[in-house]
Design a protein around this motif. Structure first.
Motif, PDB file in Angstrom:
ATOM      1  N   SER A  90     -14.587  64.701 -15.668  1.00  0.00           N
ATOM      2  CA  SER A  90     -14.157  64.404 -17.029  1.00  0.00           C
ATOM      3  C   SER A  90     -15.317  63.742 -17.757  1.00  0.00           C
ATOM      4  CB  SER A  90     -12.948  63.466 -17.020  1.00  0.00           C
ATOM      5  OG  SER A  90     -11.859  64.079 -16.397  1.00  0.00           O
ATOM      6  N   MET A  91     -15.771  64.390 -18.813  1.00  0.00           N
ATOM      7  CA  MET A  91     -16.893  63.871 -19.601  1.00  0.00           C
ATOM      8  C   MET A  91     -16.422  63.808 -21.049  1.00  0.00           C
ATOM      9  SD  MET A  91     -19.537  66.371 -17.711  1.00  0.00           S
ATOM     10  CE  MET A  91     -21.062  65.512 -17.438  1.00  0.00           C
ATOM     11  N   TYR A  92     -16.415  62.595 -21.591  1.00  0.00           N
ATOM     12  CA  TYR A  92     -15.852  62.438 -22.925  1.00  0.00           C
ATOM     13  C   TYR A  92     -16.399  61.197 -23.602  1.00  0.00           C
ATOM     14  CZ  TYR A  92     -12.843  59.331 -20.248  1.00  0.00           C
ATOM     15  OH  TYR A  92     -12.375  58.362 -19.414  1.00  0.00           O
ATOM     16  N   GLY A  93     -16.175  61.126 -24.921  1.00  0.00           N
ATOM     17  CA  GLY A  93     -16.562  59.964 -25.691  1.00  0.00           C
ATOM     18  C   GLY A  93     -15.641  58.802 -25.385  1.00  0.00           C
ATOM     19  N   VAL A  94     -16.165  57.591 -25.490  1.00  0.00           N
ATOM     20  CA  VAL A  94     -15.409  56.388 -25.175  1.00  0.00           C
ATOM     21  C   VAL A  94     -14.164  56.300 -26.048  1.00  0.00           C
ATOM     22  CG1 VAL A  94     -15.480  53.869 -25.225  1.00  0.00           C
ATOM     23  CG2 VAL A  94     -17.425  55.131 -24.378  1.00  0.00           C
ATOM     24  N   GLY A  95     -13.038  55.941 -25.390  1.00  0.00           N
ATOM     25  CA  GLY A  95     -11.783  55.744 -26.107  1.00  0.00           C
ATOM     26  C   GLY A  95     -10.855  56.937 -26.083  1.00  0.00           C
ATOM     27  N   ILE A  96     -11.265  58.046 -25.456  1.00  0.00           N
ATOM     28  CA  ILE A  96     -10.422  59.231 -25.383  1.00  0.00           C
ATOM     29  C   ILE A  96      -9.720  59.239 -24.034  1.00  0.00           C
ATOM     30  CG2 ILE A  96     -10.415  61.756 -25.448  1.00  0.00           C
ATOM     31  CD1 ILE A  96     -13.025  61.531 -27.086  1.00  0.00           C
ATOM     32  N   PRO A  97      -8.378  59.247 -24.005  1.00  0.00           N
ATOM     33  CA  PRO A  97      -7.671  59.208 -22.715  1.00  0.00           C
ATOM     34  C   PRO A  97      -7.857  60.492 -21.918  1.00  0.00           C
ATOM     35  CG  PRO A  97      -6.137  59.559 -24.509  1.00  0.00           C
ATOM     36  CD  PRO A  97      -7.480  59.305 -25.133  1.00  0.00           C
ATOM     37  N   THR A  98      -7.791  60.379 -20.611  1.00  0.00           N
ATOM     38  CA  THR A  98      -7.939  61.538 -19.728  1.00  0.00           C
ATOM     39  C   THR A  98      -7.032  61.394 -18.518  1.00  0.00           C
ATOM     40  OG1 THR A  98      -9.518  62.919 -18.554  1.00  0.00           O
ATOM     41  CG2 THR A  98      -9.864  60.573 -18.404  1.00  0.00           C
ATOM     42  N   LEU A  99      -6.878  62.470 -17.776  1.00  0.00           N
ATOM     43  CA  LEU A  99      -6.064  62.479 -16.571  1.00  0.00           C
ATOM     44  C   LEU A  99      -6.847  61.825 -15.436  1.00  0.00           C
ATOM     45  CD1 LEU A  99      -3.563  63.617 -15.028  1.00  0.00           C
ATOM     46  CD2 LEU A  99      -4.931  65.632 -14.596  1.00  0.00           C
ATOM     47  N   VAL A 100      -6.346  60.737 -14.851  1.00  0.00           N
ATOM     48  CA  VAL A 100      -7.015  60.028 -13.762  1.00  0.00           C
ATOM     49  C   VAL A 100      -6.038  59.857 -12.603  1.00  0.00           C
ATOM     50  CG1 VAL A 100      -8.195  57.908 -13.110  1.00  0.00           C
ATOM     51  CG2 VAL A 100      -8.437  58.775 -15.418  1.00  0.00           C
ATOM     52  N   GLY A 101      -6.472  60.160 -11.478  1.00  0.00           N
ATOM     53  CA  GLY A 101      -5.708  59.864 -10.275  1.00  0.00           C
ATOM     54  C   GLY A 101      -4.484  60.742 -10.079  1.00  0.00           C
ATOM     55  N   LYS A 102      -3.542  60.380  -9.048  1.00  0.00           N
ATOM     56  CA  LYS A 102      -2.391  61.194  -8.696  1.00  0.00           C
ATOM     57  C   LYS A 102      -1.251  60.933  -9.682  1.00  0.00           C
ATOM     58  CE  LYS A 102       0.392  62.561  -4.801  1.00  0.00           C
ATOM     59  NZ  LYS A 102       0.562  62.504  -3.363  1.00  0.00           N
ATOM     60  N   THR A 103      -0.856  61.983 -10.415  1.00  0.00           N
ATOM     61  CA  THR A 103       0.271  61.946 -11.341  1.00  0.00           C
ATOM     62  C   THR A 103       1.083  63.205 -11.123  1.00  0.00           C
ATOM     63  OG1 THR A 103      -0.818  63.167 -13.119  1.00  0.00           O
ATOM     64  CG2 THR A 103      -1.190  60.776 -13.056  1.00  0.00           C
ATOM     65  N   ARG A 104       2.116  63.386 -11.936  1.00  0.00           N
ATOM     66  CA  ARG A 104       2.914  64.604 -11.795  1.00  0.00           C
ATOM     67  C   ARG A 104       2.113  65.837 -12.181  1.00  0.00           C
ATOM     68  NH1 ARG A 104       6.865  65.486 -16.694  1.00  0.00           N
ATOM     69  NH2 ARG A 104       5.632  64.647 -18.379  1.00  0.00           N
ATOM     70  N   PHE A 105       1.011  65.656 -12.954  1.00  0.00           N
ATOM     71  CA  PHE A 105       0.168  66.780 -13.330  1.00  0.00           C
ATOM     72  C   PHE A 105      -0.944  67.030 -12.320  1.00  0.00           C
ATOM     73  CE2 PHE A 105       1.914  65.206 -17.344  1.00  0.00           C
ATOM     74  CZ  PHE A 105       2.532  66.358 -17.787  1.00  0.00           C
ATOM     75  N   ASN A 106      -1.166  66.101 -11.390  1.00  0.00           N
ATOM     76  CA  ASN A 106      -2.191  66.223 -10.357  1.00  0.00           C
ATOM     77  C   ASN A 106      -1.541  65.901  -9.006  1.00  0.00           C
ATOM     78  OD1 ASN A 106      -4.529  66.319  -8.866  1.00  0.00           O
ATOM     79  ND2 ASN A 106      -5.545  64.644  -9.929  1.00  0.00           N
ATOM     80  N   PRO A 107      -0.650  66.773  -8.526  1.00  0.00           N
ATOM     81  CA  PRO A 107       0.174  66.445  -7.362  1.00  0.00           C
ATOM     82  C   PRO A 107      -0.593  66.244  -6.065  1.00  0.00           C
ATOM     83  CG  PRO A 107       0.397  68.756  -7.899  1.00  0.00           C
ATOM     84  CD  PRO A 107      -0.414  68.133  -8.997  1.00  0.00           C
ATOM     85  N   SER A 108      -1.731  66.899  -5.904  1.00  0.00           N
ATOM     86  CA  SER A 108      -2.453  66.747  -4.641  1.00  0.00           C
ATOM     87  C   SER A 108      -3.526  65.674  -4.727  1.00  0.00           C
ATOM     88  CB  SER A 108      -3.066  68.076  -4.205  1.00  0.00           C
ATOM     89  OG  SER A 108      -3.966  68.552  -5.176  1.00  0.00           O
ATOM     90  N   GLY A 109      -3.588  64.962  -5.858  1.00  0.00           N
ATOM     91  CA  GLY A 109      -4.558  63.874  -6.000  1.00  0.00           C
ATOM     92  C   GLY A 109      -5.998  64.358  -5.975  1.00  0.00           C
ATOM     93  N   ILE A 110      -6.296  65.426  -6.708  1.00  0.00           N
ATOM     94  CA  ILE A 110      -7.651  65.973  -6.774  1.00  0.00           C
ATOM     95  C   ILE A 110      -8.600  64.881  -7.245  1.00  0.00           C
ATOM     96  CG2 ILE A 110      -9.122  67.654  -7.945  1.00  0.00           C
ATOM     97  CD1 ILE A 110      -6.660  69.503  -8.064  1.00  0.00           C
ATOM     98  N   GLN A 111      -9.732  64.757  -6.554  1.00  0.00           N
ATOM     99  CA  GLN A 111     -10.694  63.707  -6.885  1.00  0.00           C
ATOM    100  C   GLN A 111     -11.246  63.930  -8.291  1.00  0.00           C
ATOM    101  OE1 GLN A 111     -13.877  63.330  -4.071  1.00  0.00           O
ATOM    102  NE2 GLN A 111     -14.465  61.338  -4.850  1.00  0.00           N
ATOM    103  N   THR A 112     -11.236  62.861  -9.087  1.00  0.00           N
ATOM    104  CA  THR A 112     -11.674  62.936 -10.474  1.00  0.00           C
ATOM    105  C   THR A 112     -12.857  62.013 -10.704  1.00  0.00           C
ATOM    106  OG1 THR A 112      -9.386  63.350 -11.141  1.00  0.00           O
ATOM    107  CG2 THR A 112     -10.897  62.701 -12.867  1.00  0.00           C
ATOM    108  N   PHE A 113     -13.925  62.571 -11.267  1.00  0.00           N
ATOM    109  CA  PHE A 113     -15.107  61.786 -11.615  1.00  0.00           C
ATOM    110  C   PHE A 113     -15.133  61.648 -13.135  1.00  0.00           C
ATOM    111  CE2 PHE A 113     -15.981  64.027  -7.715  1.00  0.00           C
ATOM    112  CZ  PHE A 113     -16.446  63.014  -6.894  1.00  0.00           C
ATOM    113  N   ILE A 114     -15.338  60.427 -13.600  1.00  0.00           N
ATOM    114  CA  ILE A 114     -15.286  60.159 -15.038  1.00  0.00           C
ATOM    115  C   ILE A 114     -16.642  59.664 -15.520  1.00  0.00           C
ATOM    116  CG2 ILE A 114     -14.223  58.726 -16.824  1.00  0.00           C
ATOM    117  CD1 ILE A 114     -11.748  58.617 -15.008  1.00  0.00           C
ATOM    118  N   ARG A 115     -17.088  60.200 -16.652  1.00  0.00           N
ATOM    119  CA  ARG A 115     -18.325  59.742 -17.288  1.00  0.00           C
ATOM    120  C   ARG A 115     -18.036  59.594 -18.771  1.00  0.00           C
ATOM    121  NH1 ARG A 115     -23.052  57.724 -18.450  1.00  0.00           N
ATOM    122  NH2 ARG A 115     -24.921  58.993 -18.246  1.00  0.00           N
TER     123      ARG A 115
END
Length: 150
Positions: A90-115
């Protein structure tokens, strides 16, 4: 098209006085307001769009209706696959929300890297949209983001 008078018929010719007044009363448009306005002004044009695309948030992702292709283009109405070897960047400007960690939209807990990229407005008009911008589409010209991708 009538070539003798260079007249082109469009759906706007079906607009009545009520539809024209509705358009003229809007001062600021949100995405929802524009879609509602188009549904009111041009219902024939919007009917196929609504049949093939959705823009809601899923209440229950287990509902069989979300298997229909019209929901696949909306990340809030479909879940990521069970792919344990997959990574998300996930690469985005500061202040923009993103999908992080295990949620109902990420059931297998795919590793997420944020910049995150801080937004810096262009110094002058010659810089265009800015080489350090973190805003919406302008971030695609951010030099640091380009370096990270390369």
């Amino acid at each position: 098209m009538n070539t003798s008078t260079c007249y082109i018929w469009t759906e706007h010719h079906e607009m009545g006085v009520e539809e024209i007044r509705a358009v003229s009363h809007y001062k600021a448009y949100t995405a929802d307001a524009v879609l509602d306005l188009l549904r009111f002004v041009a219902p024939k044009m919007m009917k196929p769009r609504d049949a093939h695309f959705s823009r809601e948030i899923a209440d229950n992702l287990d509902d069989p209706k979300y298997k229909h292709y019209k929901y696949w283009s909306n990340p809030l109405e479909t879940r990521l696959p069970h792919a344990l070897d997959m990574e998300i960047y996930s690469m985005y400007g500061v202040g923009i929300p993103t999908l992080v960690g295990k949620t109902r939209f990420n059931p297998s807990g795919i590793q997420t890297f944020i910049r995150e990229y801080e937004h810096a407005a262009p110094a002058n008009l010659l810089e265009g949209r800015g080489t350090q911008s973190g805003a919406h589409v302008d971030i695609l010209g951010n030099f640091v983001l380009i370096e990270d991708i390369i």
